[in-house]
Every structure is written in structure tokens, then in C-alpha cells.
Design an enzyme around this catalytic site. Structure first.
Site, mmCIF file in Angstrom:
data_model
loop_
_atom_site.group_PDB
_atom_site.id
_atom_site.type_symbol
_atom_site.label_atom_id
_atom_site.label_comp_id
_atom_site.label_asym_id
_atom_site.label_seq_id
_atom_site.Cartn_x
_atom_site.Cartn_y
_atom_site.Cartn_z
ATOM 1 N N GLU A 260 30.160 25.583 15.632
ATOM 2 C CA GLU A 260 29.796 24.523 14.682
ATOM 3 C C GLU A 260 30.725 24.489 13.476
ATOM 4 O O GLU A 260 30.314 24.155 12.368
ATOM 5 C CB GLU A 260 28.331 24.663 14.220
ATOM 6 N N GLY A 261 31.978 24.831 13.684
ATOM 7 C CA GLY A 261 32.971 24.800 12.606
ATOM 8 C C GLY A 261 33.244 26.188 12.074
ATOM 9 O O GLY A 261 32.380 26.801 11.454
#
Length: 404
Positions: A260-261
Site C-alpha cells: 500500500e505504498g
């Protein structure tokens, strides 16, 4: 690639959200992210009456064998091969457009931003349970004897390791990380609720979420992972074995700084977009919220130190961008993210300490002591980081591939 729960038999259907390109009005693909659209792609096509139809052209190509999170599959999927599944008698995956064409990435980030808060809370949960396991172990494990002026008394009974100061140090650090991370993510979750349900506060809540989401994801991913590592350390050699659960908590938690980053992505988002967007509107909104806590009468010393640290952060941020060189400005963005995140958590701990101030009981005393630890042990980390950022150091920028 890297599709969690991308293939399994636990549910009747699996619905994928897919980013893909479709031609523009001129029949050509639009270059860059502006050409991306968002689609719903089900594993099984659904008929008009709600019953399941054919298997869509989505096939499992492989499973990733992971370090942790072994309770869920992680898959490589192939779309549109036309070799195994052929819906409507021909190959090709069937998807359904979500929203406007070519606005897919913006639509996807509505999901991604809340997912990042969810990742942050998941990291906290793993770090927190590791802390509780370590605390329980320390309260029951007998080892060593207290040292007095005459040295150790070999005839004295052994003490629980929670009485040793270095064990207290590690437990206190874990408490500061996991309870701070939980409070931050609960605050962000409350902003999501306010944004949805109170129109008059929606704009301000959105600004605060914009600037806090990179912190809510990345700070626990770094420091609650450290809490998981400290939980192993408290257990000693046992912590490195599968006899105790803390080794699994660390393996599972190690994913969270990545998905998620990554930290690097969050740092570029924070320094490259969030602090500068709309002439610093989100940054100013955050400083106003911090000022409300720092302006209260209790705990003046912590409040003054927090205000001074944020004043310096503001000046360093302006200094970084004043140089007019985006590459140089973003070269040390990860350091900026760490310093910024630690000072956000100092504010969160001040808020908790203000709530606990003047109240009796071990719970409140623990909150006040954890706040003391965070300001005395953790906030000072940000000083050298801000020094480095202010110097506009180019060591990472100037490093060349051949020199590694």
C-alpha cells in the site's frame, strides 16, 4: 502480481478492482497516468437475475511464498489469456467501467487512502499483541538478582525480568510506539467519519486526512515493527523460536512498510505533495490542531518543546523548497517523513497526556510516563534529522550506480 486473496475457494465470487487503459476519443491510448481507467472484474460473471454465470478469463499463474501473512494467498494472476477460460465462447477478460473513463487512478485512491489507514491499524495490532506477549513474559520470567551496594546476593530469590531496567526500557518503547500508533489511527478514522457525516467540517477533515494519511501508514509501519522486534528481544533466545508467537508477529509485520505504498512513496507524497498543496493548506490545518493542544495550561514543558520543534519543521520545510530544485528537495524525503512523523506522534502523546492529567490510577500514570518517555527519548531524534534536511545534503542524490 502481489494480489492478496486473489484466488481461493472461501467465497462464492472474487471481485477484482483493476486499473487498465482504454483508447481515448481519437482511438489512441493516452500516455501516462491520465489514460488509466478503473474496472470491476469478477472471477465469475453475474447474470441479470443475480445468478452466477461463466468463469471470467482470469486464471491463477502462481503463488508467492511469503515470509509472513501465511494465512492468506498472494497470487500472480493472468487476465485475457484465452487458454483456460473463454467467457461467451471467446478469450478476453470482461470488466465493467467504474466512474468516468481515464479517471481510474483518482478513483482508486479513494480506496487506497482508507486502505493505508487500515494498514496502519493492522501494524499497530501486530505490534500491540507483541507488546502484550512480551509484557506477560517479563512479568512471569524469573532471571537475575537485584544489585545492592554490596553486590549481588546469590542467596536472594531471583526477580521477574520486568524489574530489570533494560527490560523496562524495551517495554516502555513498545508501549509508546503501539499506543501512540493506535491513537493516531483512531484519530484518522474519526476524521473519515466526520468527513462523511458532517458537511460543515468535511473540508477541514479532508485536509487533515490528506497530510496525516502518509504518517498513519508509514510511522506505525516503522515503529510498531520495531515494537515487534523488541518483543522478540524481551523473550531472549525463546523469542527467536516458533515456541513463542512473537517471531510470527515480526514476520507478519515486516510486510507493512512495503505494501500500500512503501516508505519511499509515502515520503514523496508527504513532502512532494501534501505539505505544499493549495499553498500549504493541509500543513496549516495540522499546525492549528497542534496549537490547540500546545496552548492548554497543563504540561507546559512538553507543549513548549512541541511548539519549538514544529516551528523549526516549518522553517526547514520552507528552506527545502526555497532552493527551487525539486530533485534536491526530495532527495532526503524519507528523513523528512521520519522527523515529521515523530513530531506528529509527539502531538498525539501530548493529547493523551492532557486527557490523563490530574487523574489517578495505573492506567493514567502509564499514559503520563509513556508521554514522558516519548518527549525525552524519541523527540530528540528529530533534531539531527532536521539538521540534515536544512543542510540540503546531496550525498544520496550524487551517488552513482558504479560506486556501489
Amino acid at each position: 502480481m502481489w494480489i492478496s486473496a486473489g484466488e481461493h475457494e472461501l467465497s462464492e465470487n472474487i471481485v477484482h478492482l483493476m486499473l487498465a487503459k482504454i483508447p481515448g476519443p481519437d482511438g489512441k491510448l493516452i500516455p501516462g497516468v491520465k489514460g488509466i481507467s478503473l474496472f470491476i472484474v469478477p472471477k465469475y460473471l453475474v447474470n441479470a437475475d443475480g445468478t452466477f454465470g461463466e468463469h471470467n478469463d482470469v486464471s491463477l499463474a502462481g503463488l508467492n511464498h511469503k515470509m509472513g501473512y501465511r494465512g492468506t494467498t498472494n497470487c500472480l494472476l493472468n487476465f485475457g489469456e484465452g487458454t483456460i477460460y473463454k467467457p461467451h465462447g471467446k478469450g478476453g477478460t470482461i470488466g465493467y467501467l467504474v466512474g468516468e473513463p481515464h479517471k481510474g487512478l483518482a478513483n482508486m485512491f479513494h480506496m487506497m487512502n482508507e486502505a493505508r489507514i487500515g494498514v496502519g491499524m493492522g501494524v499497530v495490532a501486530l505490534g500491540y499483541t507483541g507488546y502484550l506477549h512480551a509484557l506477560d513474559y517479563a512479568r512471569n520470567r524469573l532471571q537475575g538478582r537485584p544489585v545492592s551496594e554490596g553486590g549481588k546476593d546469590a542467596a536472594a530469590p531471583q526477580v521477574k525480568i520486568v524489574e530489570h531496567t533494560d527490560i523496562k526500557r524495551m517495554l516502555l518503547a513498545q508501549k509508546a510506539y503501539v499506543e501512540g500508533g493506535m491513537a493516531l489511527n483512531l484519530y484518522c478514522a474519526s476524521l473519515v467519519d466526520v468527513k462523511r457525516n458532517y458537511p460543515e467540517q468535511a473540508q477541514r477533515s479532508a485536509l487533515l486526512l490528506d497530510i496525516l494519511t502518509p504518517i498513519a501508514k508509514s510511522w506505525p509501519s516503522q515503529w510498531c515493527l520495531e515494537a515487534s522486534s523488541l518483543a522478540i528481544q524481551v523473550h531472549g533466545g525463546y523469542g527467536y523460536t516458533r515456541e513463542y508467537n512473537v517471531e510470527q508477529f515480526y514476520r507478519d509485520n515486516r510486510l507493512n512498510p512495503i505494501h500500500e505504498g512503501t516508505h519511499g512513496i509515502q515520503s514523496l507524497d508527504l513532502l512532494g505533495r501534501k505539505v505544499t498543496m493549495r499553498e500549504g493548506a493541509a500543513f496549516k490545518a495540522l499546525l492549528e490542531e497542534i496549537g490547540k493542544a500546545a496552548g492548554k495550561q497543563q504540561l507546559d514543558d512538553y507543549a513548549a518543546r512541541l511548539q519549538a520543534a514544529w516551528q523549526r519543521t516549518t522553517k526547514v520545510t520552507q528552506h527545502i523548497w526555497r532552493a527551487g530544485d525539486p530533485q534536491m528537495a526530495l532527495a532526503n524525503a524519507s528523513v523528512y517523513l521520519e522527523a515529521f512523523g515523530h513530531l506528529v506522534l509527539a502531538w498525539i502523546w501530548l493529547e493523551q497526556a492532557l486527557a490523563a492529567s490530574g487523574k489517578e490510577g495505573d492506567f493514567y500514570a502509564g499514559k503520563l510516563h509513556a508521554c514522558r518517555y516519548f518527549f525525552d527519548w524519541e523527540v530528540p531524534r528529530t533534531g539531527p534529522q532536521l539538521d540534515l534536511l536544512e543542510s540540503l545534503d546531496t550525498a544520496t542524490l550524487e551517488m552513482q550506480d558504479a560506486w556501489f
